[in-house]
Design a protein around this motif. Structure first.
Motif, short mmCIF file in Angstrom:
data_model
loop_
_atom_site.label_atom_id
_atom_site.label_comp_id
_atom_site.label_asym_id
_atom_site.label_seq_id
_atom_site.Cartn_x
_atom_site.Cartn_y
_atom_site.Cartn_z
N ARG A 43 0.83 -1.20 0.00
CA ARG A 43 0.00 0.00 0.00
C ARG A 43 0.87 1.25 0.00
O ARG A 43 0.59 2.22 -0.72
CB ARG A 43 -0.94 0.00 1.21
N LEU A 44 1.91 1.24 0.79
CA LEU A 44 2.81 2.40 0.85
C LEU A 44 3.45 2.64 -0.51
O LEU A 44 3.53 3.78 -1.00
CB LEU A 44 3.86 2.18 1.93
N VAL A 45 3.89 1.58 -1.16
CA VAL A 45 4.50 1.72 -2.49
C VAL A 45 3.47 2.24 -3.50
O VAL A 45 3.76 3.13 -4.32
CB VAL A 45 5.11 0.38 -2.95
N ASN A 46 2.24 1.70 -3.46
CA ASN A 46 1.19 2.19 -4.35
C ASN A 46 0.94 3.68 -4.13
O ASN A 46 0.73 4.45 -5.07
CB ASN A 46 -0.10 1.40 -4.14
N ASN A 47 0.94 4.08 -2.85
CA ASN A 47 0.75 5.50 -2.54
C ASN A 47 1.87 6.35 -3.15
O ASN A 47 1.63 7.42 -3.71
CB ASN A 47 0.71 5.70 -1.03
N MET A 48 3.10 5.87 -3.05
CA MET A 48 4.23 6.63 -3.58
C MET A 48 4.20 6.68 -5.11
O MET A 48 4.60 7.69 -5.71
CB MET A 48 5.55 6.06 -3.10
N THR B 128 9.21 0.68 -5.76
CA THR B 128 8.96 -0.77 -5.71
C THR B 128 10.22 -1.55 -5.35
O THR B 128 10.13 -2.72 -4.93
CB THR B 128 8.43 -1.27 -7.07
N ALA B 129 11.39 -0.92 -5.46
CA ALA B 129 12.63 -1.61 -5.08
C ALA B 129 12.63 -1.98 -3.60
O ALA B 129 13.31 -2.93 -3.19
CB ALA B 129 13.83 -0.73 -5.39
N ALA B 130 11.84 -1.28 -2.79
CA ALA B 130 11.78 -1.58 -1.36
C ALA B 130 11.04 -2.88 -1.07
O ALA B 130 11.12 -3.41 0.05
CB ALA B 130 11.11 -0.42 -0.62
N LEU B 131 10.33 -3.41 -2.05
CA LEU B 131 9.58 -4.66 -1.86
C LEU B 131 10.42 -5.90 -2.14
O LEU B 131 9.96 -7.02 -1.93
CB LEU B 131 8.34 -4.67 -2.76
N LYS B 132 11.64 -5.71 -2.59
CA LYS B 132 12.50 -6.83 -2.95
C LYS B 132 12.72 -7.75 -1.74
O LYS B 132 13.09 -7.30 -0.66
CB LYS B 132 13.83 -6.32 -3.47
N GLY B 133 12.45 -9.01 -1.93
CA GLY B 133 12.66 -9.99 -0.86
C GLY B 133 11.46 -10.19 0.03
O GLY B 133 11.46 -11.10 0.88
N ALA C 7 11.77 6.50 -3.94
CA ALA C 7 10.91 7.33 -4.79
C ALA C 7 11.51 8.72 -5.01
O ALA C 7 11.35 9.32 -6.08
CB ALA C 7 9.52 7.46 -4.16
N ALA C 8 12.20 9.22 -3.98
CA ALA C 8 12.83 10.54 -4.07
C ALA C 8 14.16 10.50 -4.80
O ALA C 8 14.80 11.55 -4.97
CB ALA C 8 13.01 11.12 -2.68
N GLY C 9 14.59 9.32 -5.23
CA GLY C 9 15.84 9.20 -5.95
C GLY C 9 17.06 9.15 -5.07
O GLY C 9 18.19 9.37 -5.54
N LEU C 10 16.88 8.82 -3.79
CA LEU C 10 18.01 8.74 -2.86
C LEU C 10 18.55 7.32 -2.79
O LEU C 10 17.79 6.35 -2.95
CB LEU C 10 17.57 9.19 -1.47
N PRO C 11 19.85 7.16 -2.53
CA PRO C 11 20.43 5.81 -2.40
C PRO C 11 20.06 5.19 -1.06
O PRO C 11 20.63 5.53 -0.03
CB PRO C 11 21.94 6.08 -2.49
N ALA C 12 19.10 4.28 -1.08
CA ALA C 12 18.55 3.76 0.18
C ALA C 12 18.66 2.24 0.24
O ALA C 12 17.74 1.56 0.70
CB ALA C 12 17.09 4.19 0.32
N ASP C 13 19.79 1.70 -0.20
CA ASP C 13 19.93 0.25 -0.22
C ASP C 13 20.01 -0.35 1.18
O ASP C 13 19.79 -1.56 1.35
CB ASP C 13 21.17 -0.14 -1.02
#
Length: 653
Positions: A549-554, A570-575, A596-602
């Motif tokens: 839901r959070l990703v859909n919102n973003m 959507t990269a945050a949903l990996k795994g 979503a903001a284009g920050l490096p958040a690995d």
């Protein structure tokens, strides 16, 4: 000025009589209320028969317009009728003009067969049991008192509009103009002013018709657009210019006897009100022949005095109302689909087994095209706050009703406001003077337009526009100068109150959602179309969110603020095995927003700190989260609000 607008006066004897009979007032009022309630119920005769059909009254057209009028009203939809009648009653010589093949007043309601109102009811209880108390009175109430109810016979409606216009000798009606073009001149300080219309008649002759004021009451604000007024189109302010609410072609069914009607309104799940019925929600399951073009929804039904019913339920997608070929294609789609729809209804519902398709509305019901950029643009926060405005000219309280934009999106009720004000500034375009715009294309954001586009609101705005033309002329000021004067706007409101409207300041106690700590986040989420409360305003702020839901919102936020949020949330949903069922943690939420903001958040454990250091997450927001492993919808909305504010500077207030 008509006598009906004169303020009442009491002489001394009237006051004395009032005092003398005060003791009998309570019982007399009680008896009157009871008699009116009985009369109202008998007039509705529900369930059962209808009024006898009436012939359609002619609305004569002038052969040729005069060279000059005080006011020109373009468009004969209900808003245009209200504007013309208002201007004429205020002593202004008025031209009411329309193009195409129209010769019937009422437009959408009479030629589009949209014979069921979406009224804005007052939060106050009605004085008479069973009778509605509307927020918008005045000319709308006069017209409403002439028709059957919240649904009505379209001929009754047309004749009621005709009676309002025919009673005003200051109105000239001109039908079938081949073209209407604004006459625009350079104004003071480099501005531009509309000074009339070039009217091309059916015979090809063109007449320059000058006027002190032009009121654009066309459905799509065609005059304003031609004059260079700025607009957004469709859902452009939500980042999707190519998306807009479905077009509907209303259709007629014959064979609806009184016995059939009784069975219809007795069906489980069907509501009814006089001439109206709504329900049959399983029509959503109708197997359409082309999901790209058409689908059915639950039925909105209005009775006619000839025993037929009109149904607003056929949704058509991808229709361009400005392209005659696209409109004709929509009609062709409807003509092919509706026989199948009616067969489906006859087989599915026993009470409808003998009904027959009896016609399509001459004009389509177009819900959304242009949204004017005016001096004030009505916002979702106005509705969420139940906000008053100092320059109020109309009120709304109808649901924020967003209809389908495609087969995949069935639409939603975003919320139900109790009462909000529409300001005069919302019918005043930016950059162009001498012009007011009333109706669904006025200055409303896409989402609040779902409530403010309704006809009673537009008729109130039309009445205000007609009176404003008189006031501006008397004071020798432009509409823009008028809009900036609290004194003159106060005078306009007093005029309108004397003429049957009720434009008084109001205050609504904050609803439960507005008292929630996450309300600032909800304002942002609702304004971007990612929060929906339904008609009971149940936004679920304390309900658990989830990563999907959070990703859909973003992803939705990315559309609204496309230039700012360019990354991939959507990269945050990996795994994650089940992102739509797993609890949303602060780590994953922060990571998705950062991506979503284009920050490096690995590294998810560092994502919240990354957002804070970039000004995209407030410490107060993090501190207010009760459980960092199980974020609520409210927590997520506050985080989204912070990110939007930090990256774009936009604050939804």
């Amino acid at each position: 000025m008509s006598k009906r607008f004169e303020p009442s006066r009491l002489d001394g004897r009237s006051v004395l009589r009032k005092r003398r009979f005060r003791k009998g007032t309570v019982s007399a009022v009680a008896i009157l209320v009871l008699l009116l309630a009985v009369a109202w119920a008998l007039w509705l005769r529900e369930p059962g028969g209808t009024r006898a059909p009436a012939p359609l009254a002619d609305v004569p057209s002038v052969g040729q317009p005069k060279d000059r009028y005080d006011v020109i009203v373009a468009g004969t939809d209900p808003e245009g009728v209200a504007a013309a009648v208002s201007a004429a009653r205020n002593g202004l010589r008025t031209l009411l003009v329309d193009g195409g093949s129209r010769e019937i007043l009422g437009g959408l309601m009479t030629l589009g067969w949209l014979n069921s109102l979406d009224p804005s009811y007052s939060p106050d209880k009605p004085l008479i049991p069973g009778k509605h108390r509307f927020l918008n009175k005045g000319i709308f109430q006069e017209w409403y008192d002439k028709v059957e109810g919240t649904s009505f016979d379209v001929t009754t409606a047309a004749n009621a509009f005709r009676d309002l216009v025919a009673a005003e000798p200051n109105i000239d009606v001109l039908w079938k103009a081949a073209k209407l073009e604004p006459i625009v001149s350079a104004g003071p300080a480099g501005g531009r002013t509309v000074q009339g219309l070039n009217v091309t008649l059916a015979d090809g002759s063109t007449h320059a018709v000058k006027a002190n004021a032009v009121i654009d009451a066309t459905q799509n604000a065609d005059i304003a657009a031609a004059a260079g007024v700025p607009f957004t189109y469709g859902r452009e302010d939500l980042g999707d210019k190519n998306s807009k609410m479905a077009v509907t072609i209303v259709f007629r069914l014959s064979g609806v006897t009184p016995d059939v009607w009784k069975k219809m309104i007795a069906r489980e799940g069907v509501g009814h009100d006089g001439y109206s019925a709504w329900g049959y929600t399983d029509m959503w399951d109708y197997p359409t022949t082309d999901k790209e073009k058409v689908r059915m929804r639950g039925l909105n039904i209005g009775r006619q005095n000839d025993g037929s019913i009109l149904i607003n339920a056929l949704q058509l997608f991808g229709v361009d109302p400005f392209d005659p070929k696209s409109v004709e294609q929509a009609y062709e789609t409807a003509r092919k689909e509706l026989p199948l729809v009616v067969d489906y209804m006859r087989n599915r519902y026993e009470e409808l087994r003998d009904v027959k398709l009896a016609g399509l509305a001459p004009e389509p019901y177009v819900r959304e095209t242009r949204h004017m950029i005016g001096e004030y643009r009505l916002r979702m926060t106005d509705l969420l706050d139940n906000r008053d405005h100092w320059d109020r000219i109309a009120f709304g309280s109808y649901n924020v009703d967003i209809q389908s934009t495609s087969y995949a999106f069935r639409g939603t009720i975003l919320m139900k406001p109790k009462q909000y004000a529409v300001p005069f500034r919302s019918i005043l375009p930016k950059e162009i003077d001498g012009l007011l715009v009333v109706g669904r294309s006025a200055s409303f954001d896409t989402l609040p337009h779902g409530s403010a586009r309704t006809i009673p609101v537009g008729m109130a705005a039309g009445q205000a526009a007609g009176a404003a033309a008189k006031l501006a002329a008397d004071h020798g000021v432009t509409f823009r100068e008028l809009s900036r004067s609290e004194e003159k706007i106060g005078q306009l409101q007093r005029m309108l109150n004397e003429q049957g409207m009720e434009l008084k300041p109001f205050r609504i106690d904050p609803p439960a959602y507005a008292k929630h700590p996450a309300y600032p986040g909800l304002k942002a989420a609702a304004s971007m179309g990612i929060a929906s409360g339904g008609d009971h305003n149940e936004f679920g702020l304390d309900d658990p969110s989830n990563p999907q839901r959070l990703v859909n919102n973003m992803l939705a936020v990315q559309k609204v603020h496309a230039g700012a949020f360019r990354g991939n949330p959507t990269a945050a949903l990996k795994g994650l095995a089940s992102p739509d069922k797993a609890p949303l943690s602060l780590r994953i939420a922060a990571q998705a927003i950062a991506y979503a903001a284009g920050l490096p958040a690995d590294e998810p454990d560092k994502a919240a700190s990354l957002l804070e250091s970039n000004g995209l997450l407030a410490k107060e927001t993090v501190a207010a989260i009760r459980d960092p492993e199980k974020l609520t919808n409210g927590d997520a909305y506050l985080m989204i609000r912070d990110a939007v504010k930090g990256l774009t500077g936009t604050v939804y207030e």
